[in-house]
Write a protein that holds these residues in place. Structure first.
Motif, PDB file in Angstrom:
ATOM      1  N   UNK A  87       0.768  -1.716   0.055  1.00  0.00           N
ATOM      2  CA  UNK A  87       0.273  -0.254   0.182  1.00  0.00           C
ATOM      3  C   UNK A  87       0.951   1.422   0.363  1.00  0.00           C
ATOM      4  N   UNK A  88       2.363   0.978   0.360  1.00  0.00           N
ATOM      5  CA  UNK A  88       2.815   2.280   0.580  1.00  0.00           C
ATOM      6  C   UNK A  88       4.571   2.071   0.507  1.00  0.00           C
ATOM      7  N   UNK A  89       5.310   2.752   0.050  1.00  0.00           N
ATOM      8  CA  UNK A  89       6.738   1.868  -0.295  1.00  0.00           C
ATOM      9  C   UNK A  89       7.511   3.508  -0.045  1.00  0.00           C
ATOM     10  N   UNK A  90       8.081   3.617   1.450  1.00  0.00           N
ATOM     11  CA  UNK A  90       8.714   5.008   1.245  1.00  0.00           C
ATOM     12  C   UNK A  90      10.145   5.156   1.210  1.00  0.00           C
ATOM     13  N   UNK A  91      11.047   5.428   0.710  1.00  0.00           N
ATOM     14  CA  UNK A  91      12.009   5.527   0.292  1.00  0.00           C
ATOM     15  C   UNK A  91      13.253   6.916   0.641  1.00  0.00           C
ATOM     16  N   UNK A  92      14.556   6.589   1.470  1.00  0.00           N
ATOM     17  CA  UNK A  92      14.902   6.886   1.839  1.00  0.00           C
ATOM     18  C   UNK A  92      16.183   7.508   1.134  1.00  0.00           C
ATOM     19  N   UNK A  93      16.959   8.822   1.459  1.00  0.00           N
ATOM     20  CA  UNK A  93      17.809   8.648   0.536  1.00  0.00           C
ATOM     21  C   UNK A  93      18.705   8.350   0.488  1.00  0.00           C
ATOM     22  N   UNK A  94      19.970   8.080  -1.059  1.00  0.00           N
ATOM     23  CA  UNK A  94      21.046   7.198  -1.576  1.00  0.00           C
ATOM     24  C   UNK A  94      22.146   7.591  -0.037  1.00  0.00           C
ATOM     25  N   UNK A  95      22.921   6.039  -0.038  1.00  0.00           N
ATOM     26  CA  UNK A  95      23.901   6.354   1.101  1.00  0.00           C
ATOM     27  C   UNK A  95      25.179   5.806   0.195  1.00  0.00           C
ATOM     28  N   UNK A  96      26.175   7.125  -0.229  1.00  0.00           N
ATOM     29  CA  UNK A  96      26.969   6.408  -0.573  1.00  0.00           C
ATOM     30  C   UNK A  96      27.777   5.197  -0.205  1.00  0.00           C
ATOM     31  N   UNK A  97      27.961   3.643  -0.251  1.00  0.00           N
ATOM     32  CA  UNK A  97      28.445   2.895   0.830  1.00  0.00           C
ATOM     33  C   UNK A  97      30.352   2.842   0.010  1.00  0.00           C
ATOM     34  N   UNK A  98      30.640   3.266  -0.884  1.00  0.00           N
ATOM     35  CA  UNK A  98      32.077   3.449  -1.657  1.00  0.00           C
ATOM     36  C   UNK A  98      31.838   4.374  -3.253  1.00  0.00           C
ATOM     37  N   UNK A  99      32.734   4.527  -3.998  1.00  0.00           N
ATOM     38  CA  UNK A  99      32.714   5.592  -4.765  1.00  0.00           C
ATOM     39  C   UNK A  99      32.082   4.380  -5.579  1.00  0.00           C
TER      40      UNK A  99
END
Length: 220
Positions: free
Chosen positions: A127-139
């Motif tokens: 019914x719903x998807x909340x997407x957080x900001x991407x986190x760069x784990x490495x280049x």
């Protein structure tokens, strides 16, 4: 997405949500237009598109399970790097395998993912998807966390791992973790035991046999 369907699968018998590149093994895939310039946008657009299309096509897909393959080729496979997954899953056995064995395992593994997807996609009730900001784990690598609310009110945390293709500069998915359990790592541990006990060729043959059996049942 492919991995979204695995949210429900984990509740019963854990498997996993969104991975596969169709052109190598399923012929030409016709993708929808999804923004692959950054991982957050890709996950958000792809999730929303898949959920919308599953609801729209649910009756048609239930009537003809073979159409789930077409669905995956259209909405999922172009954004998942299955060969990369297969190499990771085989681990050291990838280097031991011949080129023909590598290709055969990649195809069998891809079809296995598709089989898991087909078994769980119609159970998807989001019914719903909340997407957080991407986190760069490495280049060139990033993770995107989502909170997926299902029809029964349960909320699952699903984390997608993506990489930026050095040739196309597009972001691709290659792993998903559902409530802390990595799909890719789970498969790697399982197949490590299988390769050790049975050898590469037998593992491939058994995967192919299960995939053929599933296809025959779907066509019946």
């Amino acid at each position: 997405m492919f991995f979204l369907s695995l949210v429900n699968t984990k509740k019963s018998a854990w498997v996993g949500w969104s991975f596969l590149v169709a052109t190598a093994f399923f012929g030409q895939a016709w993708a929808v237009e999804i923004n692959q310039s950054n991982p957050e946008a890709m996950v958000k657009e792809l999730s929303e598109t898949v959920i919308t299309e599953v609801d729209k096509q649910r009756a048609e897909l239930e009537a003809d399970p073979q159409k789930i393959k077409v669905f995956a080729e259209t909405f999922v496979l172009p954004y998942v790097d299955t060969p990369k997954m297969a190499r990771y899953v085989m681990a050291n056995y990838w280097k031991q395998a011949t080129p023909s064995q590598q290709a055969a395992f990649t195809e069998a593994f891809t079809n296995t993912l598709l089989r898991s997807y087909a078994s769980s996609i119609l159970k998807l009730q989001v019914t719903r998807i909340d997407v957080s900001k991407a986190v760069e784990t490495r280049p060139g690598r990033a993770s995107v966390t989502t909170d997926v609310t299902q029809g029964d009110g349960n909320v699952s945390t699903v984390v997608y791992r993506a990489f930026q293709d050095s040739k196309t500069q597009k972001w691709m998915l290659y792993d998903v973790s559902i409530e802390g359990i990595s799909l890719l790592l789970n498969y790697r541990k399982t197949f490590a035991s299988e390769f050790q006990r049975k050898g590469i060729d037998q593992v491939i043959e058994e995967l192919n046999a299960k995939n053929r059996q599933f296809s025959s049942a779907s066509e019946a």
